[in-house]
Design an enzyme around this catalytic site. Structure first.
Site, PDB file in Angstrom:
ATOM      1  N   ARG A  48       9.939  43.926 -20.857  1.00 24.76           N
ATOM      2  CA  ARG A  48       9.352  42.571 -20.853  1.00 24.76           C
ATOM      3  C   ARG A  48      10.403  41.528 -21.246  1.00 24.76           C
ATOM      4  O   ARG A  48      10.366  40.387 -20.816  1.00 24.76           O
ATOM      5  CB  ARG A  48       8.124  42.492 -21.788  1.00 24.76           C
ATOM      6  N   TYR A  87       0.546  22.530  -4.175  1.00 25.06           N
ATOM      7  CA  TYR A  87      -0.261  23.731  -3.944  1.00 25.06           C
ATOM      8  C   TYR A  87      -1.498  23.631  -4.853  1.00 25.06           C
ATOM      9  O   TYR A  87      -1.377  23.318  -6.039  1.00 25.06           O
ATOM     10  CB  TYR A  87       0.571  24.987  -4.265  1.00 25.06           C
ATOM     11  N   ASP A 132       9.210  22.200  -7.485  1.00 28.90           N
ATOM     12  CA  ASP A 132       8.793  23.423  -6.799  1.00 28.90           C
ATOM     13  C   ASP A 132       9.509  23.410  -5.443  1.00 28.90           C
ATOM     14  O   ASP A 132       9.203  22.608  -4.566  1.00 28.90           O
ATOM     15  CB  ASP A 132       7.265  23.441  -6.636  1.00 28.90           C
ATOM     16  N   LYS A 182       7.093  33.798  -0.842  1.00 31.75           N
ATOM     17  CA  LYS A 182       7.330  33.111   0.425  1.00 31.75           C
ATOM     18  C   LYS A 182       8.727  33.454   0.963  1.00 31.75           C
ATOM     19  O   LYS A 182       8.995  34.597   1.211  1.00 31.75           O
ATOM     20  CB  LYS A 182       7.133  31.605   0.219  1.00 31.75           C
TER      21      LYS A 182
HETATM   22  N1  LCS Z   1       4.045  26.889  -5.131  1.00 27.80           N
HETATM   23  C1  LCS Z   1       3.839  26.720  -3.815  1.00 27.80           C
HETATM   24  C2  LCS Z   1       4.509  25.583  -3.101  1.00 27.80           C
HETATM   25  C3  LCS Z   1       2.990  27.576  -3.125  1.00 27.80           C
HETATM   26  O1  LCS Z   1       2.805  27.388  -1.819  1.00 27.80           O
HETATM   27  C4  LCS Z   1       2.344  28.637  -3.843  1.00 27.80           C
HETATM   28  C5  LCS Z   1       1.398  29.568  -3.167  1.00 27.80           C
HETATM   29  C6  LCS Z   1       2.591  28.784  -5.211  1.00 27.80           C
HETATM   30  C7  LCS Z   1       3.456  27.889  -5.817  1.00 27.80           C
HETATM   31  C8  LCS Z   1       1.984  29.894  -6.011  1.00 27.80           C
HETATM   32  O2  LCS Z   1       2.662  31.087  -5.735  1.00 27.80           O
HETATM   33  P1  LCS Z   1       2.029  32.565  -5.803  1.00 27.80           P
HETATM   34  O3  LCS Z   1       1.451  32.745  -7.146  1.00 27.80           O
HETATM   35  O4  LCS Z   1       0.989  32.655  -4.734  1.00 27.80           O
HETATM   36  O5  LCS Z   1       3.210  33.448  -5.558  1.00 27.80           O
HETATM   37  N2  LCS Z   1       1.016  29.134  -1.904  1.00 27.80           N
HETATM   38  C9  LCS Z   1       0.179  29.733  -1.093  1.00 27.80           C
HETATM   39  C10 LCS Z   1      -0.188  29.188   0.155  1.00 27.80           C
HETATM   40  O6  LCS Z   1       0.160  28.108   0.583  1.00 27.80           O
HETATM   41  N3  LCS Z   1      -0.947  30.040   0.779  1.00 27.80           N
HETATM   42  O7  LCS Z   1      -1.245  31.130   0.009  1.00 27.80           O
HETATM   43  C11 LCS Z   1      -0.556  30.994  -1.257  1.00 27.80           C
END
Ligand code: LCS
Length: 396
Positions: free
Chosen positions: A61, A114, A186, A211
């Site tokens: 951790r 998001y 972000d 992504k």
């Molecule tokens: N930041 C952005 C710009 C995102 O698009 C997402 C998830 C997150 C943070 C959060 O990340 P995660 O915890 O899912 O790894 N975006 C998503 C979307 O546009 N479609 O499904 C998830």
């Protein structure tokens, strides 16, 4: 030991950064250190590691060699001091919020972030006395007006999900710093290949590695990169305490995916440029938003702060979502699914899917119209994608 790739080009960095952490067998592939804990040489050694007098691994951790290899590699790509890998993108977002926000502290954020990055502030952090204002950060005057004496964080997403609006990173860094606040960006939509916010004045950058960085639609994860050691220590300590870390096996998969990041990003962008131009001239399309089009209201800013235009397109079909659904339901190659940044094309409807948790009035105010369709362009042959769009649009 891995050589220093600091002065090398981005393609060399992404290919080699952090390689050869195995000094015993010299394995070229990065080993998976699937262990929860690490043995001390003797009692004094353990005490020295805990006391910070000597560097070494203690407990997964707190740190793990496989995860650390990924963290160092991504920090190099973002020109940062260090990286902190997390269980998901939201674990990265929430850990940054937890580090800097508190009772009576105010943050300013991009309105079209998001969905969950906004909703955890308005629904959950608000219960602990955190104050927030979400505005259209593409409009710098609105950002200036939203700043308060107790604002400690300016949090932006550029391009924003799913409006593809851009925010001027350097200008926001100036605004944040003149108010004694930090700028967090972000950078998920651009990846470290196409935009480096720390170089433009940001203090902290984060990614959902689910992504582009992982890129294979098989892992959820996140990473935070700081400009300075001071911010690194604060966030690292918070992530240790909250516990939302990246698992060693997850880190290995992400590293494997990341080695082809620049190739995938380059190909996706080439495809997106062609498809955005095609959609823009199609008689059944109402509008298209893509930073590479001269019609994008911030095309000039895109050429200034981004190293490419990316592969995210939003558009609306004439007749709104009623006709949009015909397209969504009849495309054969892009799959109808949320997420983005993988090798394959995905398409979805934000108002009823990724951004459905934002109240309708706030969604509309942020420019997320009911007809908006978000298209994450993959690495397929562009002729096949264009023909597929043509046949689906012909059904309207
Ligand atoms: N930041 C952005 C710009 C995102 O698009 C997402 C998830 C997150 C943070 C959060 O990340 P995660 O915890 O899912 O790894 N975006 C998503 C979307 O546009 N479609 O499904 C998830």
């Amino acid at each position: 030991m891995s050589m220093d790739f600091t002065d090398k080009g981005i393609n060399t960095k992404v290919t080699h950064a952090g390689e050869n952490p195995d000094t015993i067998h010299g394995s070229v592939g990065v080993p998976i250190y699937q262990t929860s804990t690490f043995k001390f040489q003797d009692a004094d050694h353990g005490a020295r590691l805990f006391g910070g007098e000597e560097k070494g691994y203690i407990y997964t951790r707190i740190g793990n060699p496989t995860t650390n290899t990924f963290e160092e590699a991504v920090a190099l790509l973002e020109h940062g001091y260090g990286g902190i890998a997390t269980a998901s993108g939201m674990a990265a977002v929430a850990s940054v919020y937890m580090t800097y926000l508190g009772n009576g502290i105010h943050m300013v954020g991009t309105d079209a972030v998001y969905g969950s990055s906004r909703m955890i502030i308005e629904n959950d952090f608000s219960r602990f006395g955190v104050e927030s204002t979400f505005v259209d950060t593409a409009d710098l005057e609105k950002v200036r007006q939203a700043m308060q004496p107790n604002t400690k964080l300016l949090y932006i997403e550029t391009p924003a999900n799913p409006t593809i609006k851009l925010t001027d990173i350097s200008a926001c860094a100036e605004i944040a710093h003149s108010h004694g606040a930090l700028l967090v960006v972000d950078n998920t939509f651009m990846s470290p290949i196409l935009q480096n916010p720390l170089e433009l004045g940001a203090d902290v950058v984060l990614h959902s590695i689910t992504k582009y960085i992982n890129g294979h639609t098989d892992v959820v994860g996140g990473v935070i990169i700081t400009k300075t050691a001071e911010e690194f220590d604060k966030i690292k300590s918070m992530v240790n305490g909250l516990g939302g870390i990246m698992d060693p096996h997850q880190s290995w998969l992400v590293l494997r995916g990341m080695r082809t990041l620049s190739l995938r990003v380059q190909r996706g962008e080439e495809n997106a440029r062609t498809l955005a131009a095609y959609l823009e001239t199609h008689p059944k399309i109402e509008w298209v938003r893509y930073p590479g089009l001269a019609s994008h209201p911030q095309h000039e800013l895109a050429t200034r702060q981004m190293k490419g235009f990316g592969s995210m397109i939003s558009f609306e079909v004439k007749g709104g979502i009623a006709n949009g659904k015909t397209v969504l339901n009849n495309l054969k190659i892009p799959q109808l699914a949320v997420s983005l940044g993988g090798y394959e094309s995905l398409i979805q409807h934000p108002a009823s899917m990724t951004h459905a948790n934002i109240p309708e009035a706030d969604r509309k105010a942020a420019g997320i119209t009911d007809g908006l369709i978000r298209f994450a362009v993959g690495t397929e042959d562009v002729e096949d994608l264009q023909a597929d769009l043509a046949q689906a649009l012909a059904l309207i």
